[in-house]
Motif scaffolding. Structure first.
Motif, mmCIF file in Angstrom:
data_model
loop_
_atom_site.group_PDB
_atom_site.id
_atom_site.type_symbol
_atom_site.label_atom_id
_atom_site.label_comp_id
_atom_site.label_asym_id
_atom_site.label_seq_id
_atom_site.Cartn_x
_atom_site.Cartn_y
_atom_site.Cartn_z
ATOM 1 N N SER A 159 -35.026 2.150 -78.005
ATOM 2 C CA SER A 159 -34.083 1.147 -77.507
ATOM 3 C C SER A 159 -32.709 1.794 -77.392
ATOM 4 O O SER A 159 -32.475 2.902 -77.904
ATOM 5 C CB SER A 159 -34.025 -0.070 -78.434
ATOM 6 O OG SER A 159 -33.521 0.292 -79.713
ATOM 7 N N ARG A 213 -28.768 0.639 -67.044
ATOM 8 C CA ARG A 213 -30.001 -0.103 -67.330
ATOM 9 C C ARG A 213 -31.117 0.292 -66.367
ATOM 10 O O ARG A 213 -32.288 0.385 -66.760
ATOM 11 C CB ARG A 213 -29.742 -1.605 -67.257
ATOM 12 C CG ARG A 213 -28.897 -2.143 -68.407
ATOM 13 C CD ARG A 213 -28.854 -3.667 -68.409
ATOM 14 N NE ARG A 213 -28.091 -4.167 -69.538
ATOM 15 C CZ ARG A 213 -26.814 -4.510 -69.500
ATOM 16 N NH1 ARG A 213 -26.142 -4.388 -68.344
ATOM 17 N NH2 ARG A 213 -26.189 -4.954 -70.572
ATOM 18 N N ALA A 217 -34.544 1.926 -67.615
ATOM 19 C CA ALA A 217 -35.829 1.300 -67.293
ATOM 20 C C ALA A 217 -36.778 2.303 -66.645
ATOM 21 O O ALA A 217 -37.979 2.316 -66.944
ATOM 22 C CB ALA A 217 -35.610 0.099 -66.376
ATOM 23 N N CYS A 218 -36.239 3.151 -65.776
ATOM 24 C CA CYS A 218 -37.076 4.165 -65.128
ATOM 25 C C CYS A 218 -37.576 5.205 -66.128
ATOM 26 O O CYS A 218 -38.574 5.894 -65.862
ATOM 27 C CB CYS A 218 -36.295 4.847 -64.004
ATOM 28 S SG CYS A 218 -35.967 3.788 -62.579
ATOM 29 N N LYS A 222 -36.922 -0.241 -72.335
ATOM 30 C CA LYS A 222 -36.859 -1.629 -71.870
ATOM 31 C C LYS A 222 -35.888 -2.480 -72.687
ATOM 32 O O LYS A 222 -35.354 -3.465 -72.180
ATOM 33 C CB LYS A 222 -38.248 -2.262 -71.938
ATOM 34 C CG LYS A 222 -39.334 -1.474 -71.200
ATOM 35 C CD LYS A 222 -39.046 -1.343 -69.728
ATOM 36 C CE LYS A 222 -40.187 -0.604 -69.011
ATOM 37 N NZ LYS A 222 -39.887 -0.398 -67.570
ATOM 38 N N GLN A 223 -35.683 -2.120 -73.943
ATOM 39 C CA GLN A 223 -34.806 -2.896 -74.813
ATOM 40 C C GLN A 223 -33.416 -2.274 -74.806
ATOM 41 O O GLN A 223 -33.192 -1.210 -75.396
ATOM 42 C CB GLN A 223 -35.374 -2.928 -76.239
ATOM 43 C CG GLN A 223 -36.778 -3.502 -76.347
ATOM 44 C CD GLN A 223 -36.840 -4.938 -75.886
ATOM 45 O OE1 GLN A 223 -35.931 -5.738 -76.138
ATOM 46 N NE2 GLN A 223 -37.921 -5.287 -75.185
#
Length: 257
Positions: A159, A213, A217-218, A222-223
């Motif tokens: 994260s 972000r 994400a890529c 995700k967090q």
């Protein structure tokens, strides 16, 4: 919401294990004066020794910071690149824009004054990292490189927290910045808003938090917490190079304690 104290920002980061220390500094709570003071002209907590501040003031500010950790903080020589260093091997002046650690007591640190500081931690709190991400570093893949380096150290689910940076109303850029990001990822166009179209070309405002972000994400992160500040608009708490030109540097830190 992150907790804003006078001299620190404590992340509202639900995934952060209890044995991890993470925070960002503000411009308050130090001894620097002049352009490096706080907005009221009182002592500022400038941590940068490369911005023209008095050396003795920077030494004292860094000494105050060291009270939060069990070992010395070694700062990177940041060059808007994509090199990731290991905290255990870090030497003063080493050129890199991210640092990772998997050893208790080692501190990952980056300095910023509009660029985006990103702190990372895996689910077990076994591997942590800090990255300095201006638009060039973001476009070059500094966040992706940091995630890859953490996974090579055995990190599980990762994260991230986005620290104080220039906000989406203040970050004006030209077409070349838009083109750089959209060439890499078509979805990046949604992170820009056009504000003018004249003889010198199109001008946009960029959302550096949204760009980060997207990059995260890529990379499978995700967090993502944080991303609520604007260093340009909040002169009371933050240094800003774009706003002031001559200014100090805040720090963002994470450590396994």
């Amino acid at each position: 919401m992150d907790i804003l104290r006078d001299d620190l920002i404590i992340p509202a980061w639900p995934e952060l294990p209890a044995h991890i220390t993470a925070f960002s500094t503000t411009r308050r709570g130090g001894v620097s004066l002049g352009a490096y003071s706080d907005v009221a002209g009182q002592g500022g907590l400038n941590l940068g020794d490369h911005v023209g501040d008095q050396p003795h003031a920077v030494i004292e500010n860094r000494k105050r910071l060291s009270a939060h950790f069990s070992s010395d903080v070694i700062f990177l020589s940041q060059v808007h690149g994509i090199i990731v260093a290991e905290a255990e091997l870090l030497q003063p002046g080493m050129q890199a824009d991210a640092v990772i650690a998997s050893t208790k007591g080692q501190v990952c640190a980056v300095m910023t004054a509009d660029c985006l500081p990103v702190l990372f931690c895996d689910q077990a709190g076994a591997v942590v990292a800090a990255a300095h991400a201006g638009w060039r570093g973001l476009a070059g893949g500094i966040l992706e490189r940091t995630v890859v380096a953490m996974r090579q150290k055995g990190a599980g689910d990762i994260s991230a927290w986005l620290g104080p940076a220039i906000g989406p109303r203040a970050f004006e850029v030209g077409q070349e910045v838009v083109d750089t990001f959209t060439f890499k990822n078509d979805h990046a166009i949604h992170c820009f808003t056009e504000i003018s179209h004249g003889p010198t070309g199109r001008k946009y405002v960029a959302d550096i938090y949204a760009l980060a972000r997207l990059e995260l994400a890529c990379s499978g992160v995700k967090q993502v917490a944080g991303g609520q500040w604007c260093t340009v608009e909040d002169a009371g708490h933050f240094y800003s190079y774009r706003r002031d030109g001559v200014t100090g540097r805040m720090g963002s830190f994470i450590s396994i304690v």
